[in-house]
Design an enzyme around this catalytic site. Structure first.
Site: not given
Ligand code: ZN
Length: 175
Positions: A61, A66, A104-105, A146-147, A150
């Site tokens: 995701g 991000q 998380c990226l 999660h997304e 963000h």
């Protein structure tokens, strides 16, 4: 929570051609993202960028903040479902609980357990601007929550069970 990146993970936090995802403590990761007014070509280019960068980073995701765009667009691709772009996603209904590990990226190398809703019902616009609603559970539900976080400037480290936080090389074979 103040995250101190260990020396051996510091290279993962460089932002460059090879690693284009924005990392903490970038301000854009803490901003509330703006709604998309119209799903036009620009938004579709953004979606394409998100998919490309997510894939390259082996993520499941990625949210627009991000990659430095503070707008309400996310892409998700958990194993269990077809890759999907969500524009202006909203959680309409949520139920149950699941506990599972997240990373998380934007915080590479750090992992920990987060409690999430198990089932969610969401509405959004798809890549063509068409309204969709979806019911999700398990991993796809976790990834979408999660997304969407963000888009509110919320990171998994805000919700993590602190005693489960641990560092691990994301390029290692066994994860
Ligand atoms: Zn994330």
């Amino acid at each position: 929570m103040q995250i101190v990146v260990p020396d051996e993970f510091r290279h993962l936090y460089e932002q460059n051609e090879e690693r284009p995802v924005v990392k903490i403590p970038a301000e854009v990761l803490r901003q509330t993202a703006a709604p998309v007014e119209k799903v036009n070509k620009r938004v579709q280019f953004l979606i394409d960028d998100l998919f490309r960068i997510m894939k390259k980073a082996n993520g499941v995701g990625l949210a627009a903040p991000q990659i430095g765009a503070s707008v309400r667009v996310v892409v998700v691709a958990p194993e269990e479902m077809k890759p999907l772009a969500l524009v202006n996603p909203v959680i309409l209904d949520a139920d149950g609980e699941q506990l599972g590990q997240e990373g998380c990226l934007s915080i590479p190398g750090l992992y920990g357990d987060v409690s999430r809703f198990d089932q969610i019902e969401i509405s959004a616009l798809d890549r063509t601007g068409r309204p969709i609603t979806l019911k999700l559970s398990g991993m796809p539900s976790r990834v979408v929550q999660h997304e969407i976080d963000h888009l509110e400037g919320v990171l998994f480290i805000d919700k993590v069970l602190k005693e489960t936080l641990h560092w691990k090389d994301p390029d290692a074979d066994d994860e």
